[in-house]
Design a protein around this motif. Structure first.
Motif, PDB file in Angstrom:
ATOM      1  N   VAL A  87      14.538  -9.876 -73.670  1.00 19.27           N
ATOM      2  CA  VAL A  87      14.432 -10.740 -74.852  1.00 19.27           C
ATOM      3  C   VAL A  87      13.357 -10.200 -75.796  1.00 19.27           C
ATOM      4  CG1 VAL A  87      13.870 -13.067 -75.666  1.00 19.27           C
ATOM      5  CG2 VAL A  87      15.297 -12.759 -73.612  1.00 19.27           C
ATOM      6  N   ALA A  88      12.217  -9.816 -75.238  1.00 13.57           N
ATOM      7  CA  ALA A  88      11.119  -9.270 -76.064  1.00 13.57           C
ATOM      8  C   ALA A  88      11.585  -8.005 -76.783  1.00 13.57           C
ATOM      9  CB  ALA A  88       9.906  -8.966 -75.182  1.00 13.57           C
ATOM     10  N   CYS A  89      12.369  -7.189 -76.091  1.00 14.60           N
ATOM     11  CA  CYS A  89      12.897  -5.962 -76.700  1.00 14.60           C
ATOM     12  C   CYS A  89      13.825  -6.319 -77.862  1.00 14.60           C
ATOM     13  CB  CYS A  89      13.632  -5.156 -75.633  1.00 14.60           C
ATOM     14  SG  CYS A  89      14.460  -3.696 -76.274  1.00 14.60           S
ATOM     15  N   LEU A  90      14.716  -7.273 -77.641  1.00 15.32           N
ATOM     16  CA  LEU A  90      15.656  -7.677 -78.697  1.00 15.32           C
ATOM     17  C   LEU A  90      14.911  -8.223 -79.912  1.00 15.32           C
ATOM     18  CD1 LEU A  90      18.372  -9.402 -76.466  1.00 15.32           C
ATOM     19  CD2 LEU A  90      18.687  -7.332 -77.840  1.00 15.32           C
ATOM     20  N   GLU A  91      13.823  -8.943 -79.632  1.00 12.02           N
ATOM     21  CA  GLU A  91      13.056  -9.550 -80.734  1.00 12.02           C
ATOM     22  C   GLU A  91      12.134  -8.550 -81.428  1.00 12.02           C
ATOM     23  OE1 GLU A  91      12.979 -14.168 -79.084  1.00 12.02           O
ATOM     24  OE2 GLU A  91      11.242 -12.882 -78.707  1.00 12.02           O
ATOM     25  N   SER A  92      11.925  -7.414 -80.794  1.00  8.75           N
ATOM     26  CA  SER A  92      10.940  -6.449 -81.311  1.00  8.75           C
ATOM     27  C   SER A  92      11.437  -5.694 -82.534  1.00  8.75           C
ATOM     28  CB  SER A  92      10.582  -5.437 -80.226  1.00  8.75           C
ATOM     29  OG  SER A  92      11.647  -4.483 -80.077  1.00  8.75           O
ATOM     30  N   GLY A  93      12.762  -5.710 -82.748  1.00 11.49           N
ATOM     31  CA  GLY A  93      13.301  -4.939 -83.864  1.00 11.49           C
ATOM     32  C   GLY A  93      13.683  -3.526 -83.461  1.00 11.49           C
ATOM     33  N   GLY A 151      26.035  17.987 -80.064  1.00 15.29           N
ATOM     34  CA  GLY A 151      25.703  17.256 -78.842  1.00 15.29           C
ATOM     35  C   GLY A 151      26.570  16.023 -78.641  1.00 15.29           C
ATOM     36  N   TYR A 152      26.235  15.281 -77.620  1.00 20.03           N
ATOM     37  CA  TYR A 152      26.954  14.058 -77.253  1.00 20.03           C
ATOM     38  C   TYR A 152      26.125  12.846 -77.673  1.00 20.03           C
ATOM     39  CZ  TYR A 152      29.972  17.160 -74.652  1.00 20.03           C
ATOM     40  OH  TYR A 152      30.853  18.140 -74.310  1.00 20.03           O
ATOM     41  N   LYS A 153      26.603  11.651 -77.319  1.00 21.75           N
ATOM     42  CA  LYS A 153      25.865  10.412 -77.603  1.00 21.75           C
ATOM     43  C   LYS A 153      25.686   9.709 -76.270  1.00 21.75           C
ATOM     44  CE  LYS A 153      23.887   7.281 -80.009  1.00 21.75           C
ATOM     45  NZ  LYS A 153      24.510   6.142 -80.668  1.00 21.75           N
ATOM     46  N   TYR A 154      24.765  10.239 -75.459  1.00 22.07           N
ATOM     47  CA  TYR A 154      24.593   9.811 -74.077  1.00 22.07           C
ATOM     48  C   TYR A 154      23.195   9.235 -73.839  1.00 22.07           C
ATOM     49  CZ  TYR A 154      28.810  12.182 -72.120  1.00 22.07           C
ATOM     50  OH  TYR A 154      30.075  12.568 -71.757  1.00 22.07           O
ATOM     51  N   ASN A 155      22.507   8.802 -74.919  1.00 27.42           N
ATOM     52  CA  ASN A 155      21.141   8.301 -74.758  1.00 27.42           C
ATOM     53  C   ASN A 155      21.117   6.910 -74.127  1.00 27.42           C
ATOM     54  OD1 ASN A 155      22.399   7.784 -77.397  1.00 27.42           O
ATOM     55  ND2 ASN A 155      20.574   6.548 -77.820  1.00 27.42           N
ATOM     56  N   MET A 156      19.993   6.583 -73.496  1.00 32.13           N
ATOM     57  CA  MET A 156      19.770   5.232 -72.971  1.00 32.13           C
ATOM     58  C   MET A 156      19.099   4.381 -74.039  1.00 32.13           C
ATOM     59  SD  MET A 156      17.456   3.998 -69.696  1.00 32.13           S
ATOM     60  CE  MET A 156      18.676   4.327 -68.431  1.00 32.13           C
ATOM     61  N   MET A 157      19.424   3.074 -74.053  1.00 27.76           N
ATOM     62  CA  MET A 157      18.803   2.144 -75.009  1.00 27.76           C
ATOM     63  C   MET A 157      17.526   1.531 -74.432  1.00 27.76           C
ATOM     64  SD  MET A 157      21.976  -0.164 -76.380  1.00 27.76           S
ATOM     65  CE  MET A 157      22.388  -0.823 -74.771  1.00 27.76           C
ATOM     66  N   ASP A 158      16.641   1.084 -75.310  1.00 22.67           N
ATOM     67  CA  ASP A 158      15.447   0.351 -74.861  1.00 22.67           C
ATOM     68  C   ASP A 158      15.804  -0.947 -74.122  1.00 22.67           C
ATOM     69  OD1 ASP A 158      13.660   2.235 -75.750  1.00 22.67           O
ATOM     70  OD2 ASP A 158      12.395   0.802 -76.836  1.00 22.67           O
TER      71      ASP A 158
END
Ligand SMILES: *Cc1c(COP(=O)(O)O)cnc(C)c1O
Length: 383
Positions: free
Chosen positions: A22-28, A235-242
């Protein structure tokens, strides 16, 4: 049946992890950013690996590692038929040919004594799986790889937290790929990572995971970043999200507790089932190791059980208990038969196991009462 359904696996997500999502989502900032950077450092510490790259999945990790190692059409990669399809699929996606070696009937790991017979002048990589979290014999594996000048990708999807001769999987050797899928020992929703000792390989995977951009978006748009970048390859789009890393940071702190509980439950099964003629229990290799117990996978004897594995799974389901099938031997799937000419009889141990293996419920939040319920139901089925 009044009791609730008991799944074969269920993730344990703490309140702190949920709050941090939730904090991550609210962080922008919700995609790759500060939490992924923090998770990268935490994984390096835990694994004892100099380079770690969080990714969208372990499948992405296997794929990018093969590409970063320069695997191309005509190359051969040696692996096991007793694995999830992703192991072989990524070899094919990289353009290479999967060359299979049968498993050991007790540990269900690739039979290293037969690996050398499968090596040709086209072989580039050996890709074993630490099945269910039981480490393969790394000394033997790397001795073969070194002698033939081959690279090694350990499919460690089951094996975060496992140890070989007192050292964590990920802390030695060439390259390891871990999965954070919800069924695995720790989760980020979907996700995975590559750990490697090879700085140049890490740099290439870093480029391939995000468009071939040599600086990730967080650095470009953050306060300290600059928006300029170069594309050095497609390249690809294989990154991890916060959002994922927020979960992973908490899961990693709890991982050893999770594994201890898995170990207790696995030992409880071993002790309870040892005298049952219906089961052949997972075997133990002679070298020192710590099993991560991602799965508990005995083999059902259809003669003494008076039913086959599929009937057993169906019966358990009717009695409100989930089981899993890890795995049907991959070489017998239509694509692999047709493309590579695999057929029944090619890998007898894997095929024997494929018909009989079943994953019994095993997850950290499973209680002793849940465990007793599984045993009671099995007893009522077989009595
Ligand atoms: C789960 C698994 C994978 C793929 O992991 P994802 O994170 O779901 O991509 C690869 N290999 C094995 C052996 C697995 O069990």
């Amino acid at each position: 049946m009044s009791e609730t359904f008991l799944p074969f696996s269920r993730p344990s997500i703490s309140r702190a992890a949920i709050d941090d999502v939730v904090a991550c989502l609210e962080s922008g900032w919700i995609t790759t950013g500060p939490r992924v950077a923090q998770f990268t450092e935490a994984l390096k510490d835990y694994l004892g690996a100099p380079y770690v790259l969080p990714l969208a999945s372990a499948t992405a990790g296997l794929h990018l590692t093969l590409l970063a190692m320069g695997i191309k059409p005509g190359d051969e990669v040696i692996t096991t038929p007793m694995t999830f399809a992703a192991t072989l699929n990524t070899i094919v996606l990289a353009g290479a040919k999967p060359v299979l070696v049968d498993i050991e009937p007790d540990t269900l790991n690739i039979n290293l004594n037969e690996v050398e017979d499968a090596i040709t002048d086209k072989t580039r990589v050996i890709m074993p799986v630490h099945f269910a979290g039981l480490p393969v014999d790394l000394d033997h594996l790397y001795e073969i790889a070194d002698r033939h000048d081959l690279r090694v990708i350990e499919d460690a999807a089951h094996a975060i937290g496992a140890e070989y001769k007192g050292k964590r999987i990920g802390s030695r050797g060439d390259t390891q790929v871990f999965s954070f899928h919800p069924n695995k020992n720790m989760t980020t929703g979907e996700g995975g990572c590559v750990a490697t000792q090879d700085e140049e390989l890490a740099r290439k995977i870093g480029l391939l995971r995000f468009h071939g951009i040599d600086r990730e978006s967080w650095n470009r748009y953050g306060k300290s970043g600059n928006q300029d970048y170069e594309i050095v390859l497609p390249g690809y789009k294989y990154n991890m999200m916060d959002i994922q890393a927020a979960i992973g940071l908490h899961q990693l702190k709890e991982l050893d507790q999770f594994i201890l509980r898995r170990e207790e439950l696995a030992n409880r099964y071993q002790e309870a089932l040892i005298d049952w003629p219906q089961w052949t229990l997972p075997g133990n290799p002679p070298y020192p190791h710590r099993h991560a117990w991602h799965l508990y996978t005995p083999l059902l004897n259809e003669v003494t059980a008076k039913m086959n594995r599929d009937e057993f799974m169906q019966t358990m389901k009717e009695k409100n208990i989930g089981t899993g099938l890890h795995y049907r031997a991959v070489h017998l799937y239509p694509f692999y038969r047709e493309r590579f000419g695999f057929k029944e009889g090619d890998f007898p141990h894997a095929e024997y196991v494929s018909e009989r293996i079943v994953s019994l419920p095993l997850f950290p939040a499973m209680t002793d009462a849940d465990h007793d319920r599984v045993l009671d139901v099995m007893y009522s089925i077989f009595k």
